[in-house]
Design an enzyme around this catalytic site. Structure first.
Site, PDB file in Angstrom:
ATOM      1  N   HIS A 191       0.841  -1.208   0.000  1.00 17.61           N
ATOM      2  CA  HIS A 191       0.000   0.000   0.000  1.00 17.61           C
ATOM      3  C   HIS A 191       0.875   1.257   0.000  1.00 17.61           C
ATOM      4  O   HIS A 191       0.602   2.211  -0.728  1.00 17.61           O
ATOM      5  CB  HIS A 191      -0.895   0.036   1.245  1.00 17.61           C
ATOM      6  CG  HIS A 191      -1.900  -1.065   1.340  1.00 17.61           C
ATOM      7  ND1 HIS A 191      -2.039  -1.870   2.443  1.00 17.61           N
ATOM      8  CD2 HIS A 191      -2.834  -1.504   0.456  1.00 17.61           C
ATOM      9  CE1 HIS A 191      -3.021  -2.737   2.247  1.00 17.61           C
ATOM     10  NE2 HIS A 191      -3.510  -2.546   1.046  1.00 17.61           N
TER      11      HIS A 191
ATOM     12  N   LYS B 141     -17.967  -8.024   7.386  1.00 18.85           N
ATOM     13  CA  LYS B 141     -16.621  -8.573   7.252  1.00 18.85           C
ATOM     14  C   LYS B 141     -15.955  -8.676   8.625  1.00 18.85           C
ATOM     15  O   LYS B 141     -16.128  -7.803   9.470  1.00 18.85           O
ATOM     16  CB  LYS B 141     -15.791  -7.635   6.353  1.00 18.85           C
ATOM     17  CG  LYS B 141     -15.003  -8.363   5.285  1.00 18.85           C
ATOM     18  CD  LYS B 141     -14.449  -7.391   4.275  1.00 18.85           C
ATOM     19  CE  LYS B 141     -13.084  -7.794   3.788  1.00 18.85           C
ATOM     20  NZ  LYS B 141     -12.567  -6.868   2.780  1.00 18.85           N
TER      21      LYS B 141
ATOM     22  N   ARG C  96      -1.081  -5.714  -8.666  1.00 20.99           N
ATOM     23  CA  ARG C  96       0.063  -6.621  -8.469  1.00 20.99           C
ATOM     24  C   ARG C  96       0.201  -7.611  -9.609  1.00 20.99           C
ATOM     25  O   ARG C  96       1.291  -8.047  -9.945  1.00 20.99           O
ATOM     26  CB  ARG C  96      -0.121  -7.409  -7.163  1.00 20.99           C
ATOM     27  CG  ARG C  96       0.126  -6.593  -5.930  1.00 20.99           C
ATOM     28  CD  ARG C  96      -0.465  -7.253  -4.729  1.00 20.99           C
ATOM     29  NE  ARG C  96      -1.918  -7.159  -4.784  1.00 20.99           N
ATOM     30  CZ  ARG C  96      -2.723  -7.356  -3.757  1.00 20.99           C
ATOM     31  NH1 ARG C  96      -2.225  -7.732  -2.595  1.00 20.99           N
ATOM     32  NH2 ARG C  96      -4.019  -7.222  -3.883  1.00 20.99           N
TER      33      ARG C  96
ATOM     34  N   SER D 245      -2.432  -7.918   2.444  1.00 23.15           N
ATOM     35  CA  SER D 245      -2.847  -7.912   3.855  1.00 23.15           C
ATOM     36  C   SER D 245      -3.190  -9.331   4.299  1.00 23.15           C
ATOM     37  O   SER D 245      -2.908  -9.710   5.437  1.00 23.15           O
ATOM     38  CB  SER D 245      -4.061  -7.007   4.048  1.00 23.15           C
ATOM     39  OG  SER D 245      -3.722  -5.676   3.772  1.00 23.15           O
TER      40      SER D 245
HETATM   41  P1  ADP Z   1      -9.442  -4.301  -0.734  1.00 22.27           P
HETATM   42  O1  ADP Z   1     -10.099  -5.077   0.395  1.00 22.27           O
HETATM   43  O2  ADP Z   1     -10.301  -3.216  -1.303  1.00 22.27           O
HETATM   44  O3  ADP Z   1      -8.762  -5.130  -1.793  1.00 22.27           O
HETATM   45  P2  ADP Z   1      -6.833  -3.783   0.287  1.00 22.27           P
HETATM   46  O4  ADP Z   1      -6.515  -3.053   1.559  1.00 22.27           O
HETATM   47  O5  ADP Z   1      -6.499  -5.221   0.246  1.00 22.27           O
HETATM   48  O6  ADP Z   1      -8.343  -3.490   0.029  1.00 22.27           O
HETATM   49  O7  ADP Z   1      -6.113  -3.058  -0.949  1.00 22.27           O
HETATM   50  C1  ADP Z   1      -6.297  -1.700  -1.265  1.00 22.27           C
HETATM   51  C2  ADP Z   1      -5.588  -1.377  -2.566  1.00 22.27           C
HETATM   52  O8  ADP Z   1      -4.200  -1.622  -2.416  1.00 22.27           O
HETATM   53  C3  ADP Z   1      -6.005  -2.215  -3.768  1.00 22.27           C
HETATM   54  O9  ADP Z   1      -5.951  -1.404  -4.918  1.00 22.27           O
HETATM   55  C4  ADP Z   1      -4.952  -3.270  -3.852  1.00 22.27           C
HETATM   56  O10 ADP Z   1      -4.814  -3.763  -5.174  1.00 22.27           O
HETATM   57  C5  ADP Z   1      -3.735  -2.442  -3.465  1.00 22.27           C
HETATM   58  N1  ADP Z   1      -2.648  -3.273  -2.970  1.00 22.27           N
HETATM   59  C6  ADP Z   1      -2.679  -4.151  -1.968  1.00 22.27           C
HETATM   60  N2  ADP Z   1      -1.472  -4.748  -1.808  1.00 22.27           N
HETATM   61  C7  ADP Z   1      -0.652  -4.220  -2.756  1.00 22.27           C
HETATM   62  C8  ADP Z   1       0.700  -4.426  -3.160  1.00 22.27           C
HETATM   63  N3  ADP Z   1       1.483  -5.333  -2.543  1.00 22.27           N
HETATM   64  N4  ADP Z   1       1.184  -3.687  -4.174  1.00 22.27           N
HETATM   65  C9  ADP Z   1       0.386  -2.792  -4.794  1.00 22.27           C
HETATM   66  N5  ADP Z   1      -0.893  -2.570  -4.502  1.00 22.27           N
HETATM   67  C10 ADP Z   1      -1.412  -3.259  -3.507  1.00 22.27           C
END
Ligand code: ADP
Length: 150
Positions: A17, A41, A90, A127
């Site tokens: 992130h 959730k 990703r 995450s």
């Molecule tokens: P969601 O539950 O909406 O997927 P996340 O917190 O998992 O929320 O992710 C929020 C954003 O961050 C999304 O656009 C996701 O693709 C991006 N993201 C998560 N991990 C990475 C990473 N390792 N590299 C780049 N973008 C990421």
């Protein structure tokens, strides 16, 4: 002023992130990190903790704001006057998932979705992987910002 919303669950915020958020600051004047609240959730970290992790990670960056929201992301964007949704990619699985969301959002509003491809050294981080490492007692220091460890 160009404002983008970076929406997500951030359970917890990761170095993946951080990569997208920091690079987003090169494109936008302000990035609002928006934690989506979904009552159905189950989260590992409380909403308060997830918000604190993010606020502490960016405490020296005035162009980053942190918010929580319920409901549609496009509606939240309108309330904060943001014209863009920032998302990270990703891999092709992310792309396929994000494509349909972005197309739906654009049918609902004039808000543009902007995608940044993550840098290779964070493409393995999510995450859900961090939560798995934590549950199994592994060392997750290399996956998250320091604010998550405190
Ligand atoms: P969601 O539950 O909406 O997927 P996340 O917190 O998992 O929320 O992710 C929020 C954003 O961050 C999304 O656009 C996701 O693709 C991006 N993201 C998560 N991990 C990475 C990473 N390792 N590299 C780049 N973008 C990421």
């Amino acid at each position: 002023m160009k404002k983008a919303v970076f929406p997500g669950s951030f359970d917890p915020i990761t170095l993946g992130h951080l990569d997208i958020i920091k690079r987003g600051l090169d494109l936008f004047d302000e990035v609002i990190i928006a934690i989506g609240v979904n009552a159905d959730k189950k989260y590992m970290f409380s909403l308060e903790d997830r918000k604190l992790h993010i606020e502490n990670a960016f405490k020296n960056e005035p162009r980053i704001k942190v918010s929580t929201y319920k409901g549609l992301t496009v509606d939240f964007c309108k309330t904060v006057n943001a014209g863009f949704i920032l998302r990270g990619l990703r891999n092709s699985t992310d792309f396929t998932y994000e494509q349909s969301i972005a197309q739906t959002n654009s049918s609902l509003s004039k808000i543009e979705s902007v995608f940044l491809v993550c840098t290779p050294n964070v493409s393995n981080i999510s995450s859900s992987i961090v939560r798995d490492v934590i549950r199994n007692g592994g060392d997750y220091r290399g996956l998250v910002p320091r604010s998550v460890l405190i």
